[in-house]
Write a protein that holds these residues in place. Structure first.
Motif, PDB file in Angstrom:
ATOM      1  N   GLY A  72       0.822  -1.101   0.094  1.00 20.84           N
ATOM      2  CA  GLY A  72      -0.016   0.077   0.078  1.00 20.84           C
ATOM      3  C   GLY A  72       0.861   1.146   0.001  1.00 20.84           C
ATOM      4  O   GLY A  72       0.383   2.329  -0.420  1.00 20.84           O
ATOM      5  N   THR A  73       2.214   1.158   0.311  1.00 21.33           N
ATOM      6  CA  THR A  73       3.033   2.274   0.463  1.00 21.33           C
ATOM      7  C   THR A  73       4.527   1.799  -0.275  1.00 21.33           C
ATOM      8  O   THR A  73       4.527   0.437  -0.154  1.00 21.33           O
ATOM      9  N   VAL A  74       5.218   2.331  -0.637  1.00 23.58           N
ATOM     10  CA  VAL A  74       6.432   2.005  -1.358  1.00 23.58           C
ATOM     11  C   VAL A  74       7.369   1.579  -0.161  1.00 23.58           C
ATOM     12  O   VAL A  74       7.735   2.292   0.536  1.00 23.58           O
ATOM     13  N   GLN A  75       7.689   0.168  -0.226  1.00 25.02           N
ATOM     14  CA  GLN A  75       8.716  -0.371   0.582  1.00 25.02           C
ATOM     15  C   GLN A  75       9.916  -0.871   0.014  1.00 25.02           C
ATOM     16  O   GLN A  75      10.036  -1.170  -1.279  1.00 25.02           O
ATOM     17  N   LEU A  76      11.091  -0.831   0.697  1.00 24.24           N
ATOM     18  CA  LEU A  76      12.271  -1.396   0.106  1.00 24.24           C
ATOM     19  C   LEU A  76      12.069  -2.897  -0.229  1.00 24.24           C
ATOM     20  O   LEU A  76      12.046  -3.590   0.963  1.00 24.24           O
ATOM     21  N   VAL A  77      12.669  -3.384  -1.337  1.00 21.80           N
ATOM     22  CA  VAL A  77      12.814  -4.856  -1.600  1.00 21.80           C
ATOM     23  C   VAL A  77      14.187  -5.091  -2.454  1.00 21.80           C
ATOM     24  O   VAL A  77      14.268  -4.210  -3.287  1.00 21.80           O
ATOM     25  N   GLU A  78      15.156  -5.974  -1.924  1.00 21.16           N
ATOM     26  CA  GLU A  78      16.328  -6.138  -2.942  1.00 21.16           C
ATOM     27  C   GLU A  78      16.203  -7.268  -3.739  1.00 21.16           C
ATOM     28  O   GLU A  78      15.618  -8.469  -3.383  1.00 21.16           O
ATOM     29  N   LEU A  79      16.599  -6.984  -4.938  1.00 20.09           N
ATOM     30  CA  LEU A  79      16.378  -7.924  -5.963  1.00 20.09           C
ATOM     31  C   LEU A  79      17.921  -8.359  -6.012  1.00 20.09           C
ATOM     32  O   LEU A  79      18.943  -7.902  -6.416  1.00 20.09           O
ATOM     33  N   ALA A  80      18.094  -9.864  -5.820  1.00 16.44           N
ATOM     34  CA  ALA A  80      19.425 -10.274  -5.931  1.00 16.44           C
ATOM     35  C   ALA A  80      19.538 -10.892  -7.301  1.00 16.44           C
ATOM     36  O   ALA A  80      18.646 -10.804  -8.177  1.00 16.44           O
ATOM     37  N   PRO A  81      20.923 -11.098  -7.655  1.00 14.98           N
ATOM     38  CA  PRO A  81      21.211 -11.391  -8.961  1.00 14.98           C
ATOM     39  C   PRO A  81      20.696 -12.877  -9.463  1.00 14.98           C
ATOM     40  O   PRO A  81      20.364 -12.995 -10.741  1.00 14.98           O
ATOM     41  N   ASP A  82      20.220 -13.695  -8.679  1.00 15.67           N
ATOM     42  CA  ASP A  82      19.671 -14.873  -8.872  1.00 15.67           C
ATOM     43  C   ASP A  82      18.208 -14.674  -9.156  1.00 15.67           C
ATOM     44  O   ASP A  82      17.700 -15.984  -9.377  1.00 15.67           O
ATOM     45  N   GLY A  83      17.840 -13.613  -9.233  1.00 12.82           N
ATOM     46  CA  GLY A  83      16.461 -13.627  -9.236  1.00 12.82           C
ATOM     47  C   GLY A  83      15.423 -13.592  -8.078  1.00 12.82           C
ATOM     48  O   GLY A  83      14.187 -13.370  -8.094  1.00 12.82           O
ATOM     49  N   SER A  84      15.940 -14.021  -6.641  1.00 12.32           N
ATOM     50  CA  SER A  84      15.356 -13.956  -5.518  1.00 12.32           C
ATOM     51  C   SER A  84      15.032 -12.709  -4.999  1.00 12.32           C
ATOM     52  O   SER A  84      15.848 -11.729  -5.512  1.00 12.32           O
ATOM     53  N   ARG A  85      13.957 -12.488  -4.159  1.00 14.09           N
ATOM     54  CA  ARG A  85      13.548 -10.992  -3.760  1.00 14.09           C
ATOM     55  C   ARG A  85      13.666 -11.201  -2.025  1.00 14.09           C
ATOM     56  O   ARG A  85      13.226 -12.359  -1.508  1.00 14.09           O
ATOM     57  N   ARG A  86      13.877 -10.145  -1.516  1.00  7.78           N
ATOM     58  CA  ARG A  86      13.873  -9.868  -0.058  1.00  7.78           C
ATOM     59  C   ARG A  86      13.407  -8.553   0.195  1.00  7.78           C
ATOM     60  O   ARG A  86      13.859  -7.643  -0.072  1.00  7.78           O
ATOM     61  N   THR A  87      12.104  -8.565   0.862  1.00  6.92           N
ATOM     62  CA  THR A  87      11.352  -7.231   1.519  1.00  6.92           C
ATOM     63  C   THR A  87      12.104  -6.925   2.538  1.00  6.92           C
ATOM     64  O   THR A  87      12.341  -7.645   3.582  1.00  6.92           O
ATOM     65  N   LEU A  88      12.532  -5.655   2.521  1.00 13.58           N
ATOM     66  CA  LEU A  88      13.562  -5.015   3.854  1.00 13.58           C
ATOM     67  C   LEU A  88      12.962  -4.626   4.864  1.00 13.58           C
ATOM     68  O   LEU A  88      13.138  -4.165   5.899  1.00 13.58           O
TER      69      LEU A  88
END
Length: 601
Positions: A36-52
């Protein structure tokens, strides 16, 4: 829920992405508004994602350089109050998305603004802050290894962009110039501040970037030109030598870390054309293939990878809400790293045509026209904010939802808009303000040529666009059937009197001075012609708005209601200058669309 209401809900709920940074190891720091609001997400080189992050409000971030373990700098505020605070997090240690209590404070003072200006090598950051007196902004260099701070500039006023030389001995910054929409470049060296460009020059200087050897800087400027170009700036002499120009379009640039390449962005009638050039000569090397005819969200800037091999940028078009796109600088090919397109599966979105609308004084207003498959004859004009803003070929759930309800949507770049040269953006300064309002009447007169009913046309706008809605309703009461005003100014006088002190002097350059131009400001204020308003109004405002105070909405709603005209005022206690939270957008915008549809029939 009806089919149309379901469509509006889907459009407003669509997921969007932002590209914030590229790490040295290939990770991409992105923003995702699924929550609902812009939050930080890290996109890894292998395609995986992590919401920070899982903060209550929107945030942005950058990777710190030369810091181990890997560290992200987070910029965040509270309920849209725009008082940015700076904190850090370590992405490899995030098991669950962090709330504000889980962040490590870096620069915190909830009464002040701390705007990130630049991230430097060696765990150093530069930020602008008004904590000294709440009005003037100082430029501060902070060393994160020692927490030592050095004040680079405390000469008063607002601080624009800043760039520190590679050896750290000098810095360049911009501050507002004398004329509206102008800026001045200053050179900071120790305790000495030198004016590199004149304060009274009617020219814009942005995007400062030092060359790797520190001999000069690149700047995007319209010095001695109508359109912006990319130039080499000698900080010692003020000499400006253009590298890339286009006599018909504004261009801007982003230098690669090794100083060899230059991403050149050409603004072509609200669409971005990207190319890679040689940074030394300005020579064109190759064009960048973008996903669609659209625009890069260059508020977050394209970010080069550390090895200068490519870039990450945000890309949007009328049919792409906002994706993270990666560009290969060697080939010009691009690929989507994070996409929102799946959220739109099965929807038929409309792309605009571009028309030029003539005005009685011989000007031509650029305008995008979004037409439904079966037009009803009604129309809605959506006016952008600014005034030094621009309507571009980007995704707008409001536009698509209005088209889905059968309305033709016109999105003009009235005089005062950027993207069409210095002459055009200067045509609404101070005493020319009502010439911009007159452009609305010219557009209204053009409606029959588009097969539209001039008696069934509404105005919709936010911020300065909200002022234009109220001005159209007050100064042209016979033309408009309805208006939707979002965080707009109803009186230029009370707006300037009550806006945040740090913004007043800055905005007086554009609108006029309370001391010198008060009579005209009164005359250009819709509130002083409120008895002429006959169009029903729908007014939306955030209670924490630091730019346009809530009182601007309250006073116009009370005055219109007192004259027996329909008005609905909707206020959100957890919003600032606009609606950043999806829950509030889902509440306000369907109601506003229903209001317009009902009034226009």
């Amino acid at each position: 829920m009806s089919d149309t209401a379901d469509l509006v809900h889907r459009l407003l709920s669509v997921r969007t992405w932002r590209a914030f940074d590229v790490g040295a190891d290939g990770h991409v720091l992105a923003g995702d508004d699924t929550s609902g609001t812009v939050q930080l997400v890290e996109l890894a080189p292998d395609g995986s994602r992590r919401t920070l992050t899982a903060l209550e409000g929107a945030c942005s971030g950058r990777y710190l350089k030369g810091v181990e373990p890997r560290t992200v700098l987070v910029s965040h505020d509270t309920d849209g109050n725009e008082r940015a605070q700076l904190s850090t997090l370590r992405p490899d240690e995030v098991a669950e998305p962090l709330t504000v209590d889980g962040l490590t404070p870096l620069v915190r003072d909830p009464a002040a603004i701390h705007s990130l200006a630049e991230v430097l090598d060696g765990a150093r950051v530069v930020y602008a802050t008004n904590r000294r007196n709440g009005v003037d902004f100082d430029l501060v260099l902070r060393d994160l290894t020692t927490d030592a701070e050095t004040v680079l500039y405390d000469g008063g006023g607002m601080v624009g962009g800043a760039a520190v030389s590679p050896d750290g001995s000098r810095a360049l910054m911009t501050r507002p110039g004398g004329p509206a929409m102008s800026s001045q470049v200053l050179l900071l060296a120790g305790a000495t501040t030198t004016e590199v460009t004149p304060a009274d020059e009617p020219a814009l200087h942005t995007g400062l970037q030092w060359l790797p050897d520190g001999s000069a800087a690149l700047v995007t400027t319209d010095h001695d030109r109508d359109h912006t170009g990319i130039a080499r700036l000698d900080p010692d002499t003020g000499t400006i030598e253009y590298l890339v120009t286009d006599d018909a379009h504004d261009v801007s640039g982003r230098l690669s870390p090794d100083g060899r390449l230059l991403l050149v962005v050409t603004d072509d009638d609200g669409a971005s054309r990207l190319a890679v050039h040689d940074a030394a000569t300005g020579e064109h090397r190759l064009d960048v293939v973008t996903p669609d005819v659209g625009v890069g969200d260059f508020l977050t800037l394209p970010r080069w990878s550390a090895d200068s091999g490519g870039l990450a940028l945000t890309w949007t078009s009328p049919t792409i809400p906002a994706d993270v796109v990666l560009v290969d600088a060697a080939t010009g090919r691009s690929g989507t790293a994070a996409s929102s397109s799946g959220d739109l599966e099965g929807l038929e979105l409309v792309t605009p045509t571009s028309v030029g609308i003539p005005t009685p004084d011989g000007e031509t207003v650029p305008c995008f026209v979004y037409s439904p498959a079966t037009p009803s004859g009604s129309s809605v004009l959506i006016i952008h904010g600014g005034p030094e803003g621009q309507a571009v070929r980007s995704f707008s759930p409001i536009t698509q939802a209005l088209v889905a309800r059968g309305h033709t949507v016109l999105v003009p770049n009235v005089r005062g808009s950027v993207g069409y040269g210095k002459r055009w953006y200067s045509l609404d300064d101070v005493e020319r303000r009502l010439d911009s309002v007159a452009d609305l009447a010219a557009i209204h007169a053009f409606l029959p040529r588009l097969g539209l009913d001039p008696a069934r046309s509404a105005l919709w706008g936010g911020s300065y666009g909200g002022y234009m809605v109220l001005a159209g309703a007050a100064f042209q009461p016979d033309l408009w059937a309805a208006g939707v005003d979002i965080v707009g100014m109803s009186s230029l006088v009370t707006f300037l009197e009550n806006t945040s002190p740090y913004r007043r002097a800055h905005r007086e350059r554009e609108y006029g001075s309370l001391e010198r131009d008060r009579e005209f400001l009164e005359r250009a204020s819709p509130l002083n012609r409120i008895s002429d308003v006959r169009a029903p109004l729908f007014v939306i405002h955030g209670a924490n708005d630091p730019r346009v105070p809530l009182s601007e909405a309250e006073q116009v709603a009370a005055a219109v209601r007192g004259n027996g005209v329909e008005v609905e005022l909707v206020v959100y206690g957890d919003e600032g200058h606009g609606l950043a939270k999806r829950a509030n957008r889902l509440d306000a915008y369907p109601r506003a669309i229903d209001f317009v549809t009902r009034v226009l029939g």
